[in-house]
Write a protein that holds these residues in place. Structure first.
Motif, mmCIF file in Angstrom:
data_model
loop_
_atom_site.group_PDB
_atom_site.id
_atom_site.type_symbol
_atom_site.label_atom_id
_atom_site.label_comp_id
_atom_site.label_asym_id
_atom_site.label_seq_id
_atom_site.Cartn_x
_atom_site.Cartn_y
_atom_site.Cartn_z
ATOM 1 N N GLY A 142 0.779 -1.233 0.000
ATOM 2 C CA GLY A 142 0.000 0.000 0.000
ATOM 3 C C GLY A 142 0.808 1.278 0.000
ATOM 4 O O GLY A 142 0.238 2.368 0.110
ATOM 5 N N ARG A 229 5.343 5.292 8.489
ATOM 6 C CA ARG A 229 4.927 6.050 7.310
ATOM 7 C C ARG A 229 3.684 5.432 6.687
ATOM 8 O O ARG A 229 2.742 6.138 6.315
ATOM 9 N N LEU A 230 3.667 4.111 6.595
ATOM 10 C CA LEU A 230 2.502 3.434 6.014
ATOM 11 C C LEU A 230 1.271 3.651 6.877
ATOM 12 O O LEU A 230 0.170 3.864 6.364
ATOM 13 N N ALA A 231 1.424 3.610 8.197
ATOM 14 C CA ALA A 231 0.295 3.828 9.104
ATOM 15 C C ALA A 231 -0.266 5.232 8.956
ATOM 16 O O ALA A 231 -1.490 5.443 9.093
ATOM 17 N N SER A 232 0.593 6.197 8.683
ATOM 18 C CA SER A 232 0.112 7.573 8.525
ATOM 19 C C SER A 232 -0.771 7.715 7.310
ATOM 20 O O SER A 232 -1.680 8.550 7.292
ATOM 21 N N PHE A 233 -0.548 6.896 6.296
ATOM 22 C CA PHE A 233 -1.401 6.960 5.109
ATOM 23 C C PHE A 233 -2.811 6.474 5.423
ATOM 24 O O PHE A 233 -3.802 7.012 4.929
ATOM 25 N N SER A 234 -2.899 5.437 6.255
ATOM 26 C CA SER A 234 -4.214 4.876 6.578
ATOM 27 C C SER A 234 -5.033 5.823 7.432
ATOM 28 O O SER A 234 -6.264 5.752 7.456
ATOM 29 N N ARG A 235 -4.358 6.721 8.165
ATOM 30 C CA ARG A 235 -5.088 7.698 8.975
ATOM 31 C C ARG A 235 -5.465 8.941 8.183
ATOM 32 O O ARG A 235 -6.285 9.730 8.615
ATOM 33 N N GLU A 237 -6.134 10.564 4.005
ATOM 34 C CA GLU A 237 -7.066 10.238 2.927
ATOM 35 C C GLU A 237 -6.694 8.893 2.321
ATOM 36 O O GLU A 237 -5.568 8.426 2.470
ATOM 37 N N PRO A 238 -7.606 8.240 1.614
ATOM 38 C CA PRO A 238 -7.315 6.929 1.039
ATOM 39 C C PRO A 238 -6.078 6.981 0.147
ATOM 40 O O PRO A 238 -5.888 7.902 -0.653
ATOM 41 N N ALA A 239 -5.201 6.005 0.347
ATOM 42 C CA ALA A 239 -3.974 5.949 -0.434
ATOM 43 C C ALA A 239 -4.265 5.500 -1.844
ATOM 44 O O ALA A 239 -5.303 4.893 -2.136
#
Length: 243
Positions: A142, A229-235, A237-239
Motif C-alpha cells: 500500500g 509512514r505506512l500507518a500515517s497513510f491509513s489515517r 485520505e485513502p492511499a
C-alpha cells in the motif's frame, strides 16, 4: 574497444579443455569467486583465471566483454544466491527483512567479492529480479509510488553499505581484526568516568555489541520508519491503490 560478446548459443566450447572441462558462464563465475576468496581482487586476472580453468585467457571473452563485465556477473551471482529459495509470504515487513538479511549474508559470505561489487549496478537478471521483488512488496503493501521508491532506495543502499562495511572487516588480516575487536575492551572499557563518562557507562555494552554487525538493528529501524509512514497513510485520505 571492448570485444563483442559471442551470442549465448555459440559460447560453449565445442571441445572440452585439456582437463576435460566444458566452460560456461556459471563455471567461470564460480571459479572467479573461489579465486577472490583465496587471493583477493589483485589475484583475479584473465591470465590467472584462464590457468585455473585450463583454458586460454582469450576464451573468457567468448562469455564476457572484459574483466569488468565479469565483475558485474559476479555481483549478480551473489544476488542470485540470496534470492535462491526466497518467496514473498504476503507480510511486507517480514518479506523485506528476509530478503535484506539474505542479500547481506550472501555478500558477507564472499567478502572479497563484496568489496568488488557492492557499489556496482549490474542490470542483470538476478539484480532485476531482486529490485522487482522489493518494489512489488512495497506497492502491494500500500505504499504510494514515491514512498515505495524512497523506502526501496534506503533499503537497498543500507543493505549493500553494511555488506561492504562488514566484508571490509572480514578481509583484514586475522591479527588486525582481533586487535580491532579487542580495542573495545583494552581501551574503551578502561576510560575513566571523569573524562569520558558516557563511554565509561556504555563500555560493557559496547564491548559486546560492536564486534557484531549492526545491520539487523539498522534494518529494523528502517522497517519501523517505513511502518510508521505506512500507518500515517491509513489515517489520512485513502492511499492510491497498489499497481
Amino acid at each position: 574497444m571492448p570485444k563483442p560478446v559471442v551470442p549465448e548459443e555459440r559460447r560453449r566450447r565445442r571441445r572440452p579443455t585439456k582437463s576435460g572441462t566444458v566452460l560456461s558462464e556459471r563455471l567461470i563465475v564460480e571459479t572467479a569467486l573461489r579465486m577472490l576468496r583465496e587471493h583477493g581482487s589483485a589475484g583475479l586476472t584473465a591470465r590467472r583465471l584462464g590457468l585455473a580453468l585450463d583454458a586460454d585467457p582469450s576464451t573468457l571473452y567468448r562469455y564476457f566483454r572484459g574483466m569488468d563485465d565479469l565483475t558485474l556477473a559476479i555481483g549478480d551471482a551473489l544476488i542470485g544466491q540470496a534470492l535462491d529459495g526466497w518467496r514473498p509470504r504476503g507480510e511486507w515487513r517480514a518479506d523485506l527483512r528476509a530478503v535484506g538479511l539474505r542479500i547481506h549474508a550472501a555478500y558477507v559470505a564472499h567478502p572479497q567479492a563484496a568489496l568488488l561489487t557492492t557499489n556496482r549496478v549490474t542490470g542483470r537478471a538476478n539484480e532485476l529480479a531482486a529490485d522487482e521483488a522489493v518494489l512489488d512488496v512495497l506497492r502491494t503493501a500500500g505504499f504510494p509510488l514515491a514512498d515505495t521508491v524512497r523506502v526501496y532506495h534506503a533499503f537497498i543502499d543500507q543493505t549493500l553499505a553494511f555488506a561492504a562495511l562488514d566484508a571490509a572487516s572480514l578481509t583484514l588480516p586475522s591479527a588486525a581484526l582481533r586487535a580491532d575487536e579487542e580495542m573495545w575492551r583494552s581501551t574503551y572499557a578502561r576510560l575513566p568516568r571523569t573524562t569520558h563518562p558516557r563511554i565509561a557507562e556504555a563500555a560493557p555494552l559496547l564491548a559486546t555489541r560492536m564486534v557484531h554487525s549492526a545491520y539487523p538493528t539498522a534494518l529494523e529501524m528502517l522497517l519501523d520508519s517505513a511502518a510508521a509512514r505506512l500507518a500515517s497513510f491509513s489515517r489520512a485520505e485513502p492511499a492510491e491503490p497498489p499497481a
